[in-house]
Enzyme design. Structure first.
Site: not given
Ligand code: NDP
Length: 241
Positions: A20, A55, A84, A147
């Site tokens: 992402g 984590d 996130g 959130y």
């Molecule tokens: P994804 O769901 O595609 O990816 C989320 C990432 O966060 C993954 O790499 C996941 O790891 C990692 N993650 C989650 N929990 C943990 C943890 N406890 N420790 C370490 N890593 C963790 O999300 P996006 O790429 O879409 O979002 C990235 C950021 O952008 C987030 O903060 C999201 O809230 C924010 N955002 C996204 C939007 C959207 O429309 N997509 C809009 C606005 C903000 P794993 O692969 O192991 O699950």
């Protein structure tokens, strides 16, 4: 995959860099000349030159990850708190764990990551901290009380920290994406997607690379006088907030 460079710009750490938006930020910072460490739950970050296991919901894991990165690569000069999660539900139906998990991952994780990286930045008398928030921090979003609160909390945290460490040459900023085409938004039902797109002046989702471009600016020399800012990358969805 982006061709790794020497890391002449310094060390950048990006959480959630395996997919992402985080993966796009990591690739962009690599092409900008940073040595990028992807901090991921699995300890693997395929598009990064280096990786570390973390984590972000665990304070001990964050401290250990930063210590490992500093020992191997030196102080972190750019910290991007991107990891996130969402656990959407109407508040009346939201469980304790839905509240705790989202707040401890999105808000607690970002604050603790900044704290862990600060020591090295203070010694170096410089650094960039970038929190990835969301347009819903300011607009609100039904079904996302947990959130939106976690993402709004990042703004208060960034602005407070910007005041604490500005005199040491450290900037702290927030990037607030709107809807971005990633796994996080893939599951939205089609009618909700149409509704969102209808409200976005640019009429489309952002690409992860468009969010990464703004992070790249904040990490660059050109972004050196920007601190305590909330920069929207939302196609105009949140304008006026
Ligand atoms: P994804 O769901 O595609 O990816 C989320 C990432 O966060 C993954 O790499 C996941 O790891 C990692 N993650 C989650 N929990 C943990 C943890 N406890 N420790 C370490 N890593 C963790 O999300 P996006 O790429 O879409 O979002 C990235 C950021 O952008 C987030 O903060 C999201 O809230 C924010 N955002 C996204 C939007 C959207 O429309 N997509 C809009 C606005 C903000 P794993 O692969 O192991 O699950």
């Amino acid at each position: 995959m982006t061709e790794p460079t020497s890391g002449a710009q310094g060390v950048a750490l990006v959480t959630g860099a395996n997919r992402g938006i985080g993966a796009a930020i990591a690739q962009r910072l690599i092409s900008d000349g940073f040595l990028v460490v992807g901090a991921t739950r699995s300890g693997q970050a395929p598009d990064c030159t280096h990786s570390v296991q973390v984590d972000v919901a665990s304070p001990d894991s964050i401290s250990a990850a930063i210590a490992e990165v500093e020992a191997k690569h030196g102080p972190v000069s750019v910290l991007v708190a991107n990891a996130g999660i969402t656990r959407d539900a109407l508040l009346m139906r939201m469980s304790e764990s839905d509240i705790d998990d989202v707040l401890s991952t999105n808000l607690g994780g970002s604050i603790r990551l900044a704290r862990a990286g600060l020591r090295g930045m203070l010694k170096a008398r410089g650094g960039r901290i970038i929190f990835i928030s969301s347009v819903v921090a300011m607009m609100g979003s039904a079904g996302q009380v947990n959130y939106a609160a976690s993402k709004a909390g990042l703004i208060g945290a960034a602005r407070s920290l910007a005041r604490e460490v500005g005199s040491r040459g450290i900037t702290v900023n927030v990037v607030a994406p709107g809807f971005v085409d990633t796994d996080m938004t893939a599951d939205l039902d089609p009618s909700r997607k149409d509704e969102i797109l209808g409200a976005v002046p640019l009429g489309r989702y952002a690409t992860p690379a468009e969010v990464a471009g703004v992070v790249s600016f904040l990490a660059s020399a050109d972004g050196g006088y920007v601190t305590g800012a909330v920069i929207p990358v939302d196609g105009g969805l949140g304008m006026g907030h």
